[in-house]
Scaffold this active site. Sequence first.
Site, PDB file in Angstrom:
ATOM      1  N   ARG A 146       7.202   6.514   5.308  1.00 28.13           N
ATOM      2  CA  ARG A 146       6.904   7.108   6.712  1.00 28.13           C
ATOM      3  C   ARG A 146       8.074   6.589   7.709  1.00 28.13           C
ATOM      4  O   ARG A 146       8.857   5.441   7.346  1.00 28.13           O
ATOM      5  CB  ARG A 146       5.765   6.567   7.407  1.00 28.13           C
ATOM      6  N   HIS A 240       9.074  13.091   8.646  1.00 29.50           N
ATOM      7  CA  HIS A 240       8.174  13.476   7.892  1.00 29.50           C
ATOM      8  C   HIS A 240       8.335  14.703   6.877  1.00 29.50           C
ATOM      9  O   HIS A 240       7.626  14.768   5.693  1.00 29.50           O
ATOM     10  CB  HIS A 240       6.924  13.738   8.694  1.00 29.50           C
ATOM     11  N   HIS A 266      -1.138   6.811   0.144  1.00 31.24           N
ATOM     12  CA  HIS A 266      -2.472   7.362   0.662  1.00 31.24           C
ATOM     13  C   HIS A 266      -3.784   6.620   0.099  1.00 31.24           C
ATOM     14  O   HIS A 266      -3.748   5.955  -0.960  1.00 31.24           O
ATOM     15  CB  HIS A 266      -2.428   8.712  -0.121  1.00 31.24           C
ATOM     16  N   TYR A 275       0.042  18.565  -2.083  1.00 35.61           N
ATOM     17  CA  TYR A 275       1.419  18.554  -2.695  1.00 35.61           C
ATOM     18  C   TYR A 275       1.362  19.464  -4.168  1.00 35.61           C
ATOM     19  O   TYR A 275       2.421  19.544  -4.722  1.00 35.61           O
ATOM     20  CB  TYR A 275       2.106  17.372  -2.848  1.00 35.61           C
TER      21      TYR A 275
END
Length: 278
Positions: A146, A240, A266, A275
Amino acid sequence: MMHAKFLQYLQYEKRFSEHTVLAYAKDAEQFFTYLKELYSLTSAAEVRHFHIRSWVIHLLEQGLMPRSIQRKLSTLKTYFRFMRKHGHMEGNPMQKVVIPKIGKRLPVHVQENELGQLFDDIHFTDDFPGQRDRLLLLLLYATGMRRSELIHLKTEDIDSGRGVLRVLGKGNKQRLIPFGEQVKQQVRQYIQIRNHTFPNTDTTHLFLTDKGVPMYPKLVYNIVNRYLSFVTTVEQRSPHVLRHSFATHLSDHGADLNAIKALLGHSNLAATQIYTHN
């Protein structure tokens, strides 16, 4: 009606990031300002479900998307749970509030060949800004970290010998992310020019501005947006998007979903399953 104790609860008990705490504070303040102006309410204990429904309708009339409204209602849900837990109110005005449904939105990503063009064909200058920008883009795409994680990355977090870097993610959870030879060479080259450009710096942050101070979010966004505009036509060109591209390309090449989940940091697999859209 908003008070510091709620924000401290978010920061120290829920361990939300600074960015998330600010977003919650803004959402709640917006809600209570609306109540004060329209209903003259001055206490959270006076809030009822129809007040919240009225605010939702107001937001929809302003053209706010259901996803944004859902986030704001999540803020109120957390706030009223906090108030009840600490004995400031009895009922829960959120119980009769229907949250607007949102359709599944596929993650925006950049094509592999476009990112290949970025790192193979786009010219990065040999000075500090050029080499910093290249490593910044490379790390975002090659690790899927991130923006906040990249900004707080320290020089000691990179273990070039083992080919891994240590990242401090949401909830202060640490994870290790492997990287390949291309990143290793770029890290070595960047640190060398970083130390030469700022020999007297006392900060351990890996990424610095042109003035030698730690990187800030808007600058990271501007760098990513600028370079991605050279190779792709996608409207979203944020840090992102590189994270989405990292995960999407791994999934396209058959990577295990649990491995992608671990690399992204996550907390549950549901967040990673998006995804598999290809």
